[in-house]
Design an enzyme around this catalytic site. Structure first.
Site, PDB file in Angstrom:
ATOM      1  N   SER A  38     -40.478 -53.143  50.192  1.00 57.63           N
ATOM      2  CA  SER A  38     -39.219 -53.858  49.966  1.00 57.63           C
ATOM      3  C   SER A  38     -38.794 -54.741  51.142  1.00 57.63           C
ATOM      4  O   SER A  38     -37.952 -55.612  50.969  1.00 57.63           O
ATOM      5  CB  SER A  38     -38.099 -52.872  49.634  1.00 57.63           C
ATOM      6  OG  SER A  38     -37.799 -52.062  50.743  1.00 57.63           O
ATOM      7  N   HIS A  69     -33.446 -51.287  54.952  1.00 61.01           N
ATOM      8  CA  HIS A  69     -33.051 -52.572  54.389  1.00 61.01           C
ATOM      9  C   HIS A  69     -32.145 -53.325  55.352  1.00 61.01           C
ATOM     10  O   HIS A  69     -31.652 -52.764  56.332  1.00 61.01           O
ATOM     11  CB  HIS A  69     -32.334 -52.385  53.042  1.00 61.01           C
ATOM     12  CG  HIS A  69     -33.288 -52.132  51.911  1.00 61.01           C
ATOM     13  ND1 HIS A  69     -32.858 -51.823  50.649  1.00 61.01           N
ATOM     14  CD2 HIS A  69     -34.633 -52.137  51.848  1.00 61.01           C
ATOM     15  CE1 HIS A  69     -33.903 -51.654  49.853  1.00 61.01           C
ATOM     16  NE2 HIS A  69     -34.991 -51.832  50.568  1.00 61.01           N
ATOM     17  N   ASP A  82     -28.804 -53.801  46.937  1.00 61.21           N
ATOM     18  CA  ASP A  82     -29.071 -52.388  46.640  1.00 61.21           C
ATOM     19  C   ASP A  82     -28.076 -51.776  45.664  1.00 61.21           C
ATOM     20  O   ASP A  82     -28.420 -50.869  44.911  1.00 61.21           O
ATOM     21  CB  ASP A  82     -29.112 -51.582  47.942  1.00 61.21           C
ATOM     22  CG  ASP A  82     -30.293 -51.974  48.816  1.00 61.21           C
ATOM     23  OD1 ASP A  82     -31.221 -52.620  48.312  1.00 61.21           O
ATOM     24  OD2 ASP A  82     -30.278 -51.624  50.004  1.00 61.21           O
TER      25      ASP A  82
END
Length: 173
Positions: free
Chosen positions: A44, A85, A113
């Site tokens: 990701s 992230h 998210d």
């Protein structure tokens, strides 16, 4: 091998394990992060970080900012694995300057998210309590060993048994 040699080998193995635990606890105290080292488990964050990269975390003194790459864990999300992230939005609450609302997104993901369902139901923003640390460095690809050990647990136990056998059967100088 006599009993004395076996006892010494056991003591040496205990020293190795104790030293590793002391180093880990020292890193926790030094970085202020409950987990100062993590392995990237998904794609990701590509191309910044790839699956198998080892990340080093630190709990910063200053508040989180847009653009920071953080590792977070949301209790109740059903995921026990920390997520790496980037922060895309930060809002200070009017009631308290120390309270932040944080929104994250993986660099390689099309949606944030919250929209992607990575936050638990009802959680719209992360707060500073969810953050395990800010990424301050990384080593590429070295964490692939961890991924292989998790994908094939039998290999992990075989390796531990083999290393234990080597330590217990090796001769002292």
């Amino acid at each position: 091998m006599n009993k004395r040699q076996m006892l010494m080998q056991g003591i040496n193995l205990g020293r190795i394990i104790t030293s590793a635990l002391m180093i880990w606890k020292s890193l926790i105290l030094w970085t202020g992060s409950e987990s100062p080292v993590v392995v990237v488990l998904s794609g990701s964050m590509e191309p910044g970080f790839y699956r198998g990269d080892i990340l080093f975390l630190h709990q910063p003194k200053q508040p989180a900012q847009t653009g920071d790459i953080i590792v977070f864990n949301t209790d109740g999300s059903g995921r026990e694995v920390p997520i790496v992230h980037r922060i895309i939005k930060v809002h200070e609450r009017a009631a308290s300057a120390s309270q932040l609302d944080i929104l994250t997104k993986g660099d390689n993901n099309p949606r944030d998210d919250r929209t992607a369902g990575l936050y638990p139901k009802g959680l719209l923003w992360l707060n500073t309590g969810h953050i395990m640390g800010k990424v301050v460095g990384f080593l590429p690809h070295i964490g692939r060993v961890t991924i292989i050990m998790n994908d094939y647990p039998w290999l992990k136990y075989a390796l531990i048994a083999a290393l234990g056998a080597v330590v217990l059967t090796s001769k002292d100088g």
